[in-house]
Scaffold this motif. Structure first.
Motif, mmCIF file in Angstrom:
data_model
loop_
_atom_site.group_PDB
_atom_site.id
_atom_site.type_symbol
_atom_site.label_atom_id
_atom_site.label_comp_id
_atom_site.label_asym_id
_atom_site.label_seq_id
_atom_site.Cartn_x
_atom_site.Cartn_y
_atom_site.Cartn_z
ATOM 1 N N GLN A 168 0.851 -1.183 0.000
ATOM 2 C CA GLN A 168 0.000 0.000 0.000
ATOM 3 C C GLN A 168 0.889 1.236 0.000
ATOM 4 N N THR A 169 0.557 2.204 -0.836
ATOM 5 C CA THR A 169 1.276 3.466 -0.864
ATOM 6 C C THR A 169 0.292 4.614 -0.691
ATOM 7 N N LEU A 170 0.775 5.712 -0.124
ATOM 8 C CA LEU A 170 -0.051 6.886 0.133
ATOM 9 C C LEU A 170 0.537 8.086 -0.591
ATOM 10 N N VAL A 171 -0.343 8.901 -1.138
ATOM 11 C CA VAL A 171 0.080 10.133 -1.805
ATOM 12 C C VAL A 171 -0.793 11.271 -1.299
ATOM 13 N N TRP A 172 -0.284 12.502 -1.423
ATOM 14 C CA TRP A 172 -1.089 13.653 -1.037
ATOM 15 C C TRP A 172 -2.221 13.872 -2.031
ATOM 16 N N ALA A 173 -3.420 14.084 -1.529
ATOM 17 C CA ALA A 173 -4.514 14.517 -2.392
ATOM 18 C C ALA A 173 -4.239 15.952 -2.837
ATOM 19 N N PRO A 174 -4.618 16.316 -4.072
ATOM 20 C CA PRO A 174 -4.422 17.698 -4.513
ATOM 21 C C PRO A 174 -5.047 18.686 -3.530
ATOM 22 N N GLY A 175 -4.319 19.748 -3.252
ATOM 23 C CA GLY A 175 -4.794 20.757 -2.316
ATOM 24 C C GLY A 175 -4.353 20.535 -0.898
ATOM 25 N N GLN A 176 -3.781 19.357 -0.603
ATOM 26 C CA GLN A 176 -3.352 19.050 0.752
ATOM 27 C C GLN A 176 -1.871 19.385 0.983
ATOM 28 N N ALA A 177 -1.208 19.757 -0.075
ATOM 29 C CA ALA A 177 0.177 20.224 -0.016
ATOM 30 C C ALA A 177 0.380 21.091 -1.240
ATOM 31 N N GLU A 178 1.528 21.733 -1.337
ATOM 32 C CA GLU A 178 1.824 22.517 -2.527
ATOM 33 C C GLU A 178 1.791 21.612 -3.762
ATOM 34 N N ASP A 179 1.348 22.184 -4.902
ATOM 35 C CA ASP A 179 1.240 21.397 -6.121
ATOM 36 C C ASP A 179 2.537 20.658 -6.437
ATOM 37 N N GLU A 180 3.664 21.321 -6.245
ATOM 38 C CA GLU A 180 4.948 20.704 -6.537
ATOM 39 C C GLU A 180 5.167 19.455 -5.696
ATOM 40 N N GLU A 181 4.790 19.504 -4.424
ATOM 41 C CA GLU A 181 4.952 18.346 -3.547
ATOM 42 C C GLU A 181 3.959 17.244 -3.898
ATOM 43 N N VAL A 182 2.722 17.629 -4.224
ATOM 44 C CA VAL A 182 1.710 16.645 -4.639
ATOM 45 C C VAL A 182 2.191 15.890 -5.878
ATOM 46 N N HIS A 183 2.684 16.635 -6.873
ATOM 47 C CA HIS A 183 3.140 16.013 -8.109
ATOM 48 C C HIS A 183 4.398 15.181 -7.873
ATOM 49 N N ARG A 184 5.312 15.685 -7.061
ATOM 50 C CA ARG A 184 6.551 14.960 -6.799
ATOM 51 C C ARG A 184 6.274 13.598 -6.182
ATOM 52 N N ARG A 185 5.413 13.584 -5.155
ATOM 53 C CA ARG A 185 5.103 12.324 -4.501
ATOM 54 C C ARG A 185 4.361 11.385 -5.457
ATOM 55 N N GLY A 186 3.447 11.916 -6.269
ATOM 56 C CA GLY A 186 2.742 11.089 -7.237
ATOM 57 C C GLY A 186 3.698 10.455 -8.236
ATOM 58 N N HIS A 187 4.610 11.260 -8.781
ATOM 59 C CA HIS A 187 5.604 10.738 -9.725
ATOM 60 C C HIS A 187 6.501 9.702 -9.053
ATOM 61 N N GLU A 188 6.833 9.917 -7.797
ATOM 62 C CA GLU A 188 7.703 8.991 -7.068
ATOM 63 C C GLU A 188 7.047 7.615 -6.964
ATOM 64 N N VAL A 189 5.791 7.578 -6.596
ATOM 65 C CA VAL A 189 5.072 6.309 -6.460
ATOM 66 C C VAL A 189 4.901 5.639 -7.815
ATOM 67 N N TYR A 190 4.510 6.428 -8.822
ATOM 68 C CA TYR A 190 4.250 5.853 -10.139
ATOM 69 C C TYR A 190 5.542 5.338 -10.776
ATOM 70 N N SER A 191 6.620 6.092 -10.659
ATOM 71 C CA SER A 191 7.896 5.667 -11.230
ATOM 72 C C SER A 191 8.434 4.420 -10.524
ATOM 73 N N SER A 192 8.246 4.351 -9.214
ATOM 74 C CA SER A 192 8.706 3.175 -8.468
ATOM 75 C C SER A 192 7.968 1.926 -8.917
ATOM 76 N N PHE A 193 6.668 2.052 -9.164
ATOM 77 C CA PHE A 193 5.897 0.912 -9.658
ATOM 78 C C PHE A 193 6.414 0.469 -11.021
ATOM 79 N N GLN A 194 6.621 1.410 -11.917
ATOM 80 C CA GLN A 194 7.076 1.058 -13.259
ATOM 81 C C GLN A 194 8.456 0.404 -13.241
ATOM 82 N N ALA A 195 9.281 0.776 -12.279
ATOM 83 C CA ALA A 195 10.650 0.266 -12.227
ATOM 84 C C ALA A 195 10.743 -1.160 -11.706
ATOM 85 N N VAL A 196 9.708 -1.634 -11.031
ATOM 86 C CA VAL A 196 9.728 -2.988 -10.476
ATOM 87 C C VAL A 196 9.615 -4.012 -11.601
#
Length: 391
Positions: A168-196
């Motif tokens: 299970q992974t958690l990401v910030w919902a939009p509006g719950q952090a700065e857009d840059e942080e929301v996008h960064r965490r989303g990309h981090e989770v998505y890229s990690s999945f693709q790399a497996v």
């Protein structure tokens, strides 16, 4: 029983042309097979493979360290799913991604929305029990075999398909952090999945308003840029994705999205909130939302057969819709199978659901998940999907 050819999975070969570092050429040079044949094998599109070609592919895998000799040729083949729950249960690794919201007054700092946990629970139940059918798979059958499908059998001691790893992974919902942080965490989770490496699934719960990984998954599936609004296209047919979320509050400060916003195009700005979807003739239908009677939901999955890679995005327009979707998965999973589109080694299931709630005698508690509603499941027309895909 159906099989897929998993050469791409063993090589960790991506269908993205930008991520193919000479794989096809290397196989052709080593085996002597022609480029078209190798490409078909990587896409799981070959109708047959000669034993001599199979042996050459096995030699390539052994020589370059992708597999051991005692694993082949078995590692090149996998049993394909024959229903919705089996599609998930046959993945070796399953990852569920949920959006979280913050509360500055709470020491722990964030929480998952209740409706998302209800939907997650139904998914876990369906995966672990094959939607409640696992207990019947090996009962009341001849001692030496049990029925697997209309034209195939498996031995009685064959295990029920189950994921080997569950995350299970958690990401910030939009509006719950700065857009840059929301996008960064989303990309981090998505890229990690693709790399497996290997057979895997990523299930993202919610909508683009609650989970940025959904935006990334849809953008990847339809080859467009995430987090960039397409509201200003000249015509709705130019939208990259055949599903669109119309926000409740027009001109509210929602993040840019490739599949949501205030209008379908410069000249078409529908007022009704809900999920819009393109039909075969190019017109757009609407599964609408209102406070009392109507609630929409959606479910999309993209399955790359040759890689054993599945990405699924699902949720309701609101928490009420998410709870209703959980009930639909429990009672009507067969309506999300087979996929509406199959081509180029990819299967896509894409559905919008319109719920019409029955009148309640009194307001439901937030703790009650058993809303009653008539349900209409609408598959997205395969032509609306096909004309958007880059082949």
């Amino acid at each position: 029983m159906k099989f897929s050819f998993r050469l791409a999975e063993l090589l960790n070969h991506s269908p993205d042309p930008k991520k193919r570092p000479g794989t096809i050429k290397a196989i052709c040079d080593f085996t002597g097979l022609d480029r078209h044949q190798v490409s078909s094998l990587l896409k799981n599109e070959a109708k047959y493979i000669p034993l001599s070609a199979l042996a050459q592919v096995c030699d390539f895998l052994i020589k370059h360290g992708y597999a051991e000799a005692n694993q082949l040729p078995g590692a090149l083949f996998a049993v394909e799913p024959e229903n919705f729950w089996e599609l998930l249960a046959r993945r070796k690794r399953v990852e569920m991604c949920l959006g979280i919201r913050a509360d500055e007054n709470w020491a722990e700092g964030a929480w998952v929305v209740a409706s998302d946990t209800i939907l997650q629970g139904q998914l876990l139940t369906g995966i672990s029990t094959l939607g409640g059918t696992a207990k019947y798979r090996q009962q009341d059958m001849p001692r030496d075999m049990v029925s697997l499908s209309g034209d195939g059998y498996m031995m009685r001691d064959t295990p029920i398909p189950q994921p080997e790893d569950l995350f299970q992974t958690l990401v910030w919902a939009p509006g719950q952090a700065e857009d840059e942080e929301v996008h960064r965490r989303g990309h981090e989770v998505y890229s990690s999945f693709q790399a497996v490496d290997g057979d895997k699934a990523l299930i993202s719960l919610g909508s683009i308003r609650s989970n940025p990984v959904i935006e990334l998954g849809l953008a990847s599936a339809f080859n467009t840029e995430p987090f960039i609004s397409q509201d200003e296209v000249e015509d709705p047919s130019q939208r990259a994705i055949p599903i669109y979320l119309r926000h409740r509050e027009k001109n509210a400060q929602f993040p840019g999205s490739c599949c949501g916003g205030d209008q379908l195009s410069k000249s078409y700005a529908p007022e009704t909130p809900g999920f819009y979807y393109e039909k075969e003739d190019g017109s757009w239908g609407c599964c609408k939302w209102d406070e009392t009677t109507y609630e929409p939901a959606y479910l999309i999955y993209v399955y790359h057969e040759s890689q054993g890679r599945l990405e699924m995005m699902l949720g309701g327009y609101s928490g009420r819709g998410t709870r209703l979707l959980a009930k639909t998965l429990s009672s009507r999973p067969e309506e999300f199978w087979p996929p509406v589109y199959t081509g180029n080694g990819t299967q896509i299931g894409a559905y919008v659901i319109q719920y019409e709630l029955k009148k309640q005698k009194k307001a439901r508690s937030v703790l009650v998940a058993d809303y009653s509603a008539t349900t209409k499941i609408i598959p997205i027309d395969p032509k609306a999907i096909q004309r958007r895909l880059t082949i």
